[in-house]
Design a protein around this motif. Structure first.
Motif, PDB file in Angstrom:
ATOM      1  N   LYS A  71      27.934  70.316  31.927  1.00  0.00           N
ATOM      2  CA  LYS A  71      27.788  70.350  30.445  1.00  0.00           C
ATOM      3  C   LYS A  71      29.042  71.689  30.506  1.00  0.00           C
ATOM      4  O   LYS A  71      29.320  71.366  29.796  1.00  0.00           O
ATOM      5  N   LEU A  72      28.987  72.701  31.353  1.00  0.00           N
ATOM      6  CA  LEU A  72      29.596  74.012  31.272  1.00  0.00           C
ATOM      7  C   LEU A  72      30.449  73.321  31.566  1.00  0.00           C
ATOM      8  O   LEU A  72      31.806  73.543  31.187  1.00  0.00           O
ATOM      9  N   LEU A  73      31.058  72.992  32.750  1.00  0.00           N
ATOM     10  CA  LEU A  73      32.129  72.516  32.189  1.00  0.00           C
ATOM     11  C   LEU A  73      33.098  71.763  31.334  1.00  0.00           C
ATOM     12  O   LEU A  73      34.221  71.968  31.288  1.00  0.00           O
ATOM     13  N   ARG A  74      32.361  70.904  30.713  1.00  0.00           N
ATOM     14  CA  ARG A  74      33.426  70.708  29.974  1.00  0.00           C
ATOM     15  C   ARG A  74      33.446  71.293  29.192  1.00  0.00           C
ATOM     16  O   ARG A  74      33.982  71.361  28.082  1.00  0.00           O
ATOM     17  N   GLU A  75      32.297  72.072  28.950  1.00  0.00           N
ATOM     18  CA  GLU A  75      32.181  73.293  27.465  1.00  0.00           C
ATOM     19  C   GLU A  75      33.287  73.866  28.139  1.00  0.00           C
ATOM     20  O   GLU A  75      34.123  74.370  26.527  1.00  0.00           O
ATOM     21  N   SER A  76      34.027  74.907  29.245  1.00  0.00           N
ATOM     22  CA  SER A  76      35.069  75.215  29.413  1.00  0.00           C
ATOM     23  C   SER A  76      36.106  75.188  29.176  1.00  0.00           C
ATOM     24  O   SER A  76      36.947  75.347  28.593  1.00  0.00           O
ATOM     25  N   LEU A  77      35.514  73.205  29.347  1.00  0.00           N
ATOM     26  CA  LEU A  77      37.374  73.156  29.376  1.00  0.00           C
ATOM     27  C   LEU A  77      37.617  71.781  27.973  1.00  0.00           C
ATOM     28  O   LEU A  77      38.632  71.906  28.084  1.00  0.00           O
ATOM     29  N   GLY A  78      36.542  72.219  27.424  1.00  0.00           N
ATOM     30  CA  GLY A  78      36.688  71.744  26.296  1.00  0.00           C
ATOM     31  C   GLY A  78      36.963  70.460  26.139  1.00  0.00           C
ATOM     32  O   GLY A  78      37.699  69.122  25.017  1.00  0.00           O
ATOM     33  N   GLU A  79      36.268  69.794  27.397  1.00  0.00           N
ATOM     34  CA  GLU A  79      36.783  67.846  27.092  1.00  0.00           C
ATOM     35  C   GLU A  79      34.898  67.171  27.316  1.00  0.00           C
ATOM     36  O   GLU A  79      34.434  67.952  27.537  1.00  0.00           O
ATOM     37  N   THR A  80      35.160  66.108  26.441  1.00  0.00           N
ATOM     38  CA  THR A  80      33.976  65.703  26.085  1.00  0.00           C
ATOM     39  C   THR A  80      33.962  64.915  27.338  1.00  0.00           C
ATOM     40  O   THR A  80      32.131  64.417  27.753  1.00  0.00           O
ATOM     41  N   VAL A  81      34.401  64.019  27.700  1.00  0.00           N
ATOM     42  CA  VAL A  81      34.816  63.371  29.668  1.00  0.00           C
ATOM     43  C   VAL A  81      35.360  64.816  30.178  1.00  0.00           C
ATOM     44  O   VAL A  81      36.155  64.859  30.083  1.00  0.00           O
ATOM     45  N   LEU A  82      34.163  64.640  31.808  1.00  0.00           N
ATOM     46  CA  LEU A  82      34.579  65.784  32.885  1.00  0.00           C
ATOM     47  C   LEU A  82      35.676  65.112  33.612  1.00  0.00           C
ATOM     48  O   LEU A  82      36.654  66.126  33.981  1.00  0.00           O
ATOM     49  N   VAL A  83      35.709  63.963  34.124  1.00  0.00           N
ATOM     50  CA  VAL A  83      36.387  62.888  34.764  1.00  0.00           C
ATOM     51  C   VAL A  83      36.825  61.477  33.920  1.00  0.00           C
ATOM     52  O   VAL A  83      35.861  60.763  33.734  1.00  0.00           O
ATOM     53  N   PRO A  84      38.175  61.433  33.965  1.00  0.00           N
ATOM     54  CA  PRO A  84      38.361  60.872  33.025  1.00  0.00           C
ATOM     55  C   PRO A  84      37.943  59.322  33.661  1.00  0.00           C
ATOM     56  O   PRO A  84      38.744  59.512  35.434  1.00  0.00           O
ATOM     57  N   PRO A  85      37.862  58.323  33.031  1.00  0.00           N
ATOM     58  CA  PRO A  85      37.598  57.270  34.078  1.00  0.00           C
ATOM     59  C   PRO A  85      39.080  56.953  34.240  1.00  0.00           C
ATOM     60  O   PRO A  85      40.104  56.589  34.443  1.00  0.00           O
ATOM     61  N   ALA A  86      38.876  55.823  35.621  1.00  0.00           N
ATOM     62  CA  ALA A  86      40.460  55.503  36.151  1.00  0.00           C
ATOM     63  C   ALA A  86      41.312  54.028  35.586  1.00  0.00           C
ATOM     64  O   ALA A  86      39.815  53.640  34.942  1.00  0.00           O
ATOM     65  N   PRO A  87      42.126  54.016  35.778  1.00  0.00           N
ATOM     66  CA  PRO A  87      42.075  53.136  34.666  1.00  0.00           C
ATOM     67  C   PRO A  87      42.414  51.648  35.446  1.00  0.00           C
ATOM     68  O   PRO A  87      41.760  51.631  36.688  1.00  0.00           O
ATOM     69  N   ALA A  88      41.717  50.718  34.260  1.00  0.00           N
ATOM     70  CA  ALA A  88      41.691  49.315  34.297  1.00  0.00           C
ATOM     71  C   ALA A  88      42.560  48.430  35.371  1.00  0.00           C
ATOM     72  O   ALA A  88      43.768  48.957  35.589  1.00  0.00           O
ATOM     73  N   PRO A  89      41.651  48.244  36.401  1.00  0.00           N
ATOM     74  CA  PRO A  89      42.701  47.306  37.327  1.00  0.00           C
ATOM     75  C   PRO A  89      43.330  45.955  36.383  1.00  0.00           C
ATOM     76  O   PRO A  89      43.130  45.514  35.296  1.00  0.00           O
ATOM     77  N   VAL A  90      44.721  44.869  36.821  1.00  0.00           N
ATOM     78  CA  VAL A  90      45.656  44.745  36.550  1.00  0.00           C
ATOM     79  C   VAL A  90      44.199  43.058  36.876  1.00  0.00           C
ATOM     80  O   VAL A  90      44.514  42.632  37.656  1.00  0.00           O
ATOM     81  N   GLN A  91      43.966  42.637  35.409  1.00  0.00           N
ATOM     82  CA  GLN A  91      43.523  41.396  36.043  1.00  0.00           C
ATOM     83  C   GLN A  91      44.430  40.288  36.999  1.00  0.00           C
ATOM     84  O   GLN A  91      45.597  39.959  35.307  1.00  0.00           O
TER      85      GLN A  91
END
Length: 202
Positions: free
Chosen positions: A149-169
């Motif tokens: 929570k502290l890291l998200r607030e410091s970075l101004g991001e709602t998600v700390l680590v972005p999700p990996a891109p979805a693999p091609v189906q």
């Protein structure tokens, strides 16, 4: 009279012997070798930089360490070592050397960045391991959530680590059947968990 002359000659002879001994001592005294001049910091850093550019990273680190010993008040050798260790993925050593930089210059931005990012990478690895082992619970989980929570607030991001891109189906083949579909459904949450070790802390 003869006795007086004999004593005088003996005294002269003794004086001559003392002079000879003194002269021989002077001629055989060891001569101290000249002290070599200490190389300049710039030349030592340039030599280490050349080794690093040539791919000899460990040799470069040794040269930087020698420069740090020769010029203990300067932060440059420590900063180069910290950056080299960070680029090699040796985050623990990168942090230790970056802290040496901060001892000499507490406001060094690069050293602070190396410590922050190296610490996050180490934490991410550990949290991912704990998540896979289902051991992320109790006080560890609570403190990790507070830190996230502290890291998200410091970075101004709602998600700390972005999700990996979805693999091609790819198109499902008939041979896959229901069993294959169930297997894929089970594997999906595990992939997402390993891609985002902070997912449980959001």
């Amino acid at each position: 009279m003869t006795t007086v002359l004999s004593l005088a000659r003996a005294a002269q002879l003794a004086g001559a012997i003392v002079s000879v001994v003194a002269l021989s001592a002077c001629t055989t005294a060891p001569v101290a070798p000249p002290v070599a001049a200490k190389p300049s910091l710039q030349s030592m850093l340039a030599q280490a930089g050349t080794a690093s550019s040539g791919g000899q990273k460990e040799q470069a680190v040794k040269l930087w360490q020698q420069a740090a010993e020769a010029y203990p008040a300067d932060k440059s050798p420590w900063l180069s070592i910290a950056q080299t260790r960070y680029e090699a993925g040796q985050y623990g050593e990168a942090i230790i050397n970056a802290q040496e930089v901060l001892v000499r210059d507490p406001n060094d931005t690069l050293a602070n960045s190396i410590i922050a990012i190296s610490g996050l990478r180490l934490s991410t690895r550990s949290l991912a391991d704990l998540s896979r082992q289902n051991n992320l619970s109790g006080s560890i989980r609570t403190e990790s959530q507070d830190l996230a929570k502290l890291l998200r607030e410091s970075l101004g991001e709602t998600v700390l680590v972005p999700p990996a891109p979805a693999p091609v189906q790819q198109a499902a083949t008939p041979a896959r059947g229901k069993a294959g579909a169930k297997k894929a459904a089970k594997a999906k949450p595990q992939e997402e968990s390993s891609a985002d070790p902070f997912g449980a802390l959001k």
